[in-house]
Design an enzyme around this catalytic site. Structure first.
Site, PDB file in Angstrom:
ATOM      1  N   LYS A  22       0.824  -1.219   0.000  1.00  0.00           N
ATOM      2  CA  LYS A  22       0.000   0.000   0.000  1.00  0.00           C
ATOM      3  C   LYS A  22       0.856   1.267   0.000  1.00  0.00           C
ATOM      4  CE  LYS A  22      -1.833   1.706   3.982  1.00  0.00           C
ATOM      5  NZ  LYS A  22      -1.621   3.127   4.242  1.00  0.00           N
ATOM      6  N   ASN A  23       1.810   1.322   0.924  1.00  0.00           N
ATOM      7  CA  ASN A  23       2.515   2.598   1.099  1.00  0.00           C
ATOM      8  C   ASN A  23       3.524   2.893  -0.010  1.00  0.00           C
ATOM      9  OD1 ASN A  23       0.970   3.211   3.283  1.00  0.00           O
ATOM     10  ND2 ASN A  23       2.454   2.500   4.808  1.00  0.00           N
ATOM     11  N   ARG A  93      -3.828   9.623   4.201  1.00  0.00           N
ATOM     12  CA  ARG A  93      -2.622  10.354   4.542  1.00  0.00           C
ATOM     13  C   ARG A  93      -1.769  10.627   3.300  1.00  0.00           C
ATOM     14  NH1 ARG A  93      -1.576  13.504   8.373  1.00  0.00           N
ATOM     15  NH2 ARG A  93       0.648  13.894   8.589  1.00  0.00           N
ATOM     16  N   CYS A 117      -4.938   7.811   9.367  1.00  0.00           N
ATOM     17  CA  CYS A 117      -5.207   7.292  10.703  1.00  0.00           C
ATOM     18  C   CYS A 117      -4.807   8.317  11.769  1.00  0.00           C
ATOM     19  CB  CYS A 117      -4.411   6.009  10.926  1.00  0.00           C
ATOM     20  SG  CYS A 117      -4.888   4.688   9.812  1.00  0.00           S
ATOM     21  N   ARG A 122       0.337  14.521  13.617  1.00  0.00           N
ATOM     22  CA  ARG A 122       1.126  14.014  12.480  1.00  0.00           C
ATOM     23  C   ARG A 122       1.503  15.212  11.603  1.00  0.00           C
ATOM     24  NH1 ARG A 122      -1.565   8.723   9.866  1.00  0.00           N
ATOM     25  NH2 ARG A 122       0.510   8.491   8.986  1.00  0.00           N
ATOM     26  N   PRO A 123       2.495  15.987  12.062  1.00  0.00           N
ATOM     27  CA  PRO A 123       2.840  17.196  11.312  1.00  0.00           C
ATOM     28  C   PRO A 123       3.460  16.860   9.953  1.00  0.00           C
ATOM     29  CG  PRO A 123       4.430  16.814  13.070  1.00  0.00           C
ATOM     30  CD  PRO A 123       3.366  15.771  13.221  1.00  0.00           C
ATOM     31  N   ILE A 124       3.438  17.842   9.041  1.00  0.00           N
ATOM     32  CA  ILE A 124       4.152  17.647   7.770  1.00  0.00           C
ATOM     33  C   ILE A 124       5.199  18.755   7.586  1.00  0.00           C
ATOM     34  CG2 ILE A 124       2.355  16.298   6.589  1.00  0.00           C
ATOM     35  CD1 ILE A 124       1.677  18.917   5.033  1.00  0.00           C
ATOM     36  N   ASP A 125       5.699  19.249   8.721  1.00  0.00           N
ATOM     37  CA  ASP A 125       6.680  20.340   8.650  1.00  0.00           C
ATOM     38  C   ASP A 125       7.943  19.947   7.883  1.00  0.00           C
ATOM     39  OD1 ASP A 125       6.870  18.682  11.121  1.00  0.00           O
ATOM     40  OD2 ASP A 125       8.755  19.750  11.357  1.00  0.00           O
ATOM     41  N   GLN A 126       8.334  18.669   7.945  1.00  0.00           N
ATOM     42  CA  GLN A 126       9.561  18.261   7.240  1.00  0.00           C
ATOM     43  C   GLN A 126       9.333  18.195   5.722  1.00  0.00           C
ATOM     44  OE1 GLN A 126      12.602  18.029   8.924  1.00  0.00           O
ATOM     45  NE2 GLN A 126      11.197  18.887  10.440  1.00  0.00           N
ATOM     46  N   ASP A 306       3.660   0.025  12.266  1.00  0.00           N
ATOM     47  CA  ASP A 306       2.433  -0.507  11.653  1.00  0.00           C
ATOM     48  C   ASP A 306       2.130  -1.942  12.068  1.00  0.00           C
ATOM     49  OD1 ASP A 306       2.044   1.893  10.431  1.00  0.00           O
ATOM     50  OD2 ASP A 306       2.783   1.274   8.468  1.00  0.00           O
ATOM     51  N   ARG A 398      -9.251   0.100   3.614  1.00  0.00           N
ATOM     52  CA  ARG A 398      -8.287   1.048   3.056  1.00  0.00           C
ATOM     53  C   ARG A 398      -6.980   0.366   2.709  1.00  0.00           C
ATOM     54  NH1 ARG A 398      -6.560   4.913   6.971  1.00  0.00           N
ATOM     55  NH2 ARG A 398      -5.038   5.234   5.348  1.00  0.00           N
TER      56      ARG A 398
HETATM   57  N1  EPU Z   1       6.980  13.705  11.498  1.00  0.00           N
HETATM   58  C1  EPU Z   1       7.250  15.018  11.793  1.00  0.00           C
HETATM   59  N2  EPU Z   1       7.239  15.924  10.764  1.00  0.00           N
HETATM   60  C2  EPU Z   1       6.961  15.552   9.483  1.00  0.00           C
HETATM   61  C3  EPU Z   1       6.682  14.220   9.198  1.00  0.00           C
HETATM   62  C4  EPU Z   1       6.694  13.310  10.233  1.00  0.00           C
HETATM   63  O1  EPU Z   1       7.518  15.382  12.933  1.00  0.00           O
HETATM   64  O2  EPU Z   1       6.976  16.434   8.609  1.00  0.00           O
HETATM   65  C5  EPU Z   1       7.012  12.712  12.588  1.00  0.00           C
HETATM   66  C6  EPU Z   1       5.664  11.994  12.776  1.00  0.00           C
HETATM   67  O3  EPU Z   1       4.820  12.737  13.632  1.00  0.00           O
HETATM   68  C7  EPU Z   1       6.104  10.677  13.367  1.00  0.00           C
HETATM   69  C8  EPU Z   1       7.428  10.410  12.658  1.00  0.00           C
HETATM   70  O4  EPU Z   1       7.888  11.669  12.182  1.00  0.00           O
HETATM   71  O5  EPU Z   1       6.336  10.831  14.733  1.00  0.00           O
HETATM   72  C9  EPU Z   1       7.371   9.444  11.493  1.00  0.00           C
HETATM   73  O6  EPU Z   1       6.331   9.811  10.589  1.00  0.00           O
HETATM   74  P1  EPU Z   1       6.424   9.465   9.035  1.00  0.00           P
HETATM   75  O7  EPU Z   1       6.486  10.740   8.292  1.00  0.00           O
HETATM   76  O8  EPU Z   1       7.508   8.472   8.815  1.00  0.00           O
HETATM   77  O9  EPU Z   1       5.018   8.796   8.792  1.00  0.00           O
HETATM   78  P2  EPU Z   1       3.992   9.046   7.634  1.00  0.00           P
HETATM   79  O10 EPU Z   1       4.705   9.399   6.374  1.00  0.00           O
HETATM   80  O11 EPU Z   1       2.938   9.975   8.110  1.00  0.00           O
HETATM   81  C10 EPU Z   1       4.071   6.574   6.824  1.00  0.00           C
HETATM   82  C11 EPU Z   1       3.046   5.516   6.532  1.00  0.00           C
HETATM   83  C12 EPU Z   1       2.434   5.029   7.832  1.00  0.00           C
HETATM   84  C13 EPU Z   1       3.535   4.507   8.728  1.00  0.00           C
HETATM   85  C14 EPU Z   1       4.625   5.564   8.924  1.00  0.00           C
HETATM   86  C15 EPU Z   1       5.826   5.077   9.693  1.00  0.00           C
HETATM   87  C16 EPU Z   1       2.262   6.116   4.358  1.00  0.00           C
HETATM   88  C17 EPU Z   1       1.165   6.642   3.526  1.00  0.00           C
HETATM   89  N3  EPU Z   1       2.033   6.047   5.666  1.00  0.00           N
HETATM   90  O12 EPU Z   1       3.352   7.623   7.487  1.00  0.00           O
HETATM   91  O13 EPU Z   1       1.572   3.964   7.475  1.00  0.00           O
HETATM   92  O14 EPU Z   1       3.006   4.190   9.986  1.00  0.00           O
HETATM   93  O15 EPU Z   1       5.084   6.034   7.637  1.00  0.00           O
HETATM   94  O16 EPU Z   1       6.399   3.971   9.076  1.00  0.00           O
HETATM   95  O17 EPU Z   1       3.292   5.717   3.860  1.00  0.00           O
HETATM   96  C18 EPU Z   1      -0.254   2.524   7.710  1.00  0.00           C
HETATM   97  O18 EPU Z   1       0.046   2.033   6.629  1.00  0.00           O
HETATM   98  O19 EPU Z   1      -1.118   2.017   8.474  1.00  0.00           O
HETATM   99  C19 EPU Z   1       0.414   3.733   8.148  1.00  0.00           C
HETATM  100  C20 EPU Z   1      -0.047   4.482   9.134  1.00  0.00           C
END
Ligand code: EPU
Length: 429
Positions: A22-23, A93, A117, A122-126, A306, A398
């Site tokens: 999926k991801n 997401r 979820c 779940r910030p996207i600042d990065q 996950d 999903r």
């Molecule tokens: N984070 C930040 N800033 C950012 C992005 C992330 O502080 O800009 C923090 C998050 O809050 C978290 C950590 O960094 O504490 C890791 O987050 P990451 O960005 O790696 O997660 P994601 O991209 O939101 C993806 C998967 C998730 C999976 C995580 C971790 C997708 C679409 N989603 O989420 O998958 O849990 O990586 O491996 O790829 C799932 O499939 O059920 C799922 C939730």
């Protein structure tokens, strides 16, 4: 509202074949926008998140044609930048990848804030840091992210402050057509980062180092279409491995890459489960009583966040006190309240769950509070005595392809009860 009804307590035996990841698939499907040509994507999982991704591309003017259930032609030549429909974007997401893909293709993105979820913040600042470093101006207002660049994106060095899967992939996508070379440091290592890079390289991108801390992207002016098979889903694989351990019986989980599930296999072995590795499969069988375990979830190659809810279920079925520490998200223990309805004894303190395993669970009416928590309830229901009813199953749909079919084939007594007009797919995450 549709629900799943399970009569549990039976050992499951047979083979389950893993679908495409999926991801990786969501990132690859949305990054076809950059390609501006026709791609054939194979091993595409037939799940709601992919259907939503394809629908988003269609709404932008791309031609999308499913050749069969797991293969789709995506031609993004006629796609136009515009406002992506918020009711689609909010459903998952991964719609954040539209920002990188639109910026890379059109120099502008206007995308609703992503859903997905709920694990706390779940910030996207990065992601934004990456786009800004490449020269985009980014503003977030009224629930939309507006990113644009007058002079085009320019390669640069970016250090990610946290290891982020989405931030790494999104910055990589945006940088593919940027002028010059981009270096992403402290990059995530997940197999889906590598798969997305491999797809883009197959389309003519010049990305090296994916899967390590440092990813280098030499910008190219143009990409071209390709045929690309998505890698198998390591989380789906791990889920069915835990299912075998939870229910007893012997399940061959096939069409996987054993290296990707090393951390899961290692923990199962510690819990007294036999994991026999083949070239593209594992055979999983419980040896006797399950042993307690201590786990900390971490970015790849650590134990995946996950898999936190699924291994949480297994710890309830073990004898003794297990500890799960969540090392990635703020709140990944929403499943605990549901498991308690099934007789589990779990105490959560912040990011740590202490599970007093009693060797059994009892059927109950529970909710799928998110995707992985939802499938954990399925595992719990199949291992428990009695009947389990699971509500809010759109979360499970999903991310898990043909789950009822796959589980029935190994002997599970599981049924999807369809209640008309449930509005399941209109739900916001
Ligand atoms: N984070 C930040 N800033 C950012 C992005 C992330 O502080 O800009 C923090 C998050 O809050 C978290 C950590 O960094 O504490 C890791 O987050 P990451 O960005 O790696 O997660 P994601 O991209 O939101 C993806 C998967 C998730 C999976 C995580 C971790 C997708 C679409 N989603 O989420 O998958 O849990 O990586 O491996 O790829 C799932 O499939 O059920 C799922 C939730």
């Amino acid at each position: 509202m549709d629900k799943i009804v399970i009569h549990g307590g039976k050992p499951l035996n047979g083979e389950i074949s893993v679908s495409g990841m999926k991801n990786a698939a969501v990132a690859i499907v949305l990054s076809t926008l950059l390609v501006e040509d026709k791609c054939l994507i194979e091993n595409l999982p037939d799940i709601a998140d992919i259907n939503v991704s394809l629908e988003i591309l269609r709404s932008m003017g791309a031609k999308v044609e499913r050749k069969d259930r797991n293969t789709a032609y995506i031609d993004t030549r006629s796609a136009k930048q515009g406002v992506s429909p918020y009711d689609l974007v909010r459903k998952m997401r991964a719609s954040y990848y539209l920002i990188g893909a639109e910026l890379g293709r059109f120099g502008r993105a206007y995308v609703g804030c992503p859903g997905g979820c709920d694990f706390g913040q779940r910030p996207i600042d990065q992601h934004i840091k990456g786009f800004e470093a490449l020269g985009a101006k980014v503003t977030v207002r009224d629930g939309y992210i507006d990113a644009n660049t007058d002079e085009g994106l320019k390669g640069t060095s970016i250090y990610m402050d946290v290891v982020t899967v989405g931030g790494t992939i999104n910055t990589m996508i945006a940088a593919v057509k940027a002028e010059g070379t981009t270096i992403i440091e402290n990059a995530a290592h997940e197999p889906h980062v590598v798969d997305t890079a491999n797809f883009l390289n197959a389309c003519g991108a010049k990305i090296s180092g994916a899967g390590t801390d440092v990813i280098k992207i030499r910008g190219v002016k143009q990409l071209h279409g390709t045929t690309y098979p998505i890698i198998p889903d390591m989380i789906e694989a791990g889920t069915y491995m835990i299912l075998a351990a939870a229910t007893g019986g012997r399940i061959r989980v096939s069409n996987l890459i054993p290296k990707h599930i090393d951390s899961i296999s290692a923990k199962l072995v510690e819990m007294n489960v036999n994991v026999e590795e083949e070239d593209e499969a594992v055979v999983v069988e419980r040896k006797g009583d399950l042993s307690k375990v201590n786990i900390k979830t971490l970015p790849y190659p650590g134990f995946p966040t996950d898999m936190n809810p699924q291994i949480g279920v297994l710890a309830c079925l073990a004898n003794g006190t297990s500890m799960i520490t969540e090392g990635v998200f703020e709140n990944r223990f929403r499943y605990v309240e549901e498991l308690k309805r099934m007789g589990a004894e779990i105490k959560v303190d912040g990011r740590v769950a202490v599970i007093s395993g009693k060797g059994e669970l009892m059927g109950a009416r529970v909710r799928a509070v998110d995707l992985r928590a939802g499938i954990a309830m399925v595992i719990a229901g199949l291992a428990a005595s009695g009947i389990t009813e699971i509500d809010d199953i759109y979360h499970i749909q999903r991310g898990y392809e043909r789950v009822i079919e796959k589980l029935s084939a190994v002997g599970a007594d599981i049924k999807l009860i369809h209640v008309p007009d449930s509005g399941a797919y209109d739900k916001t995450e």
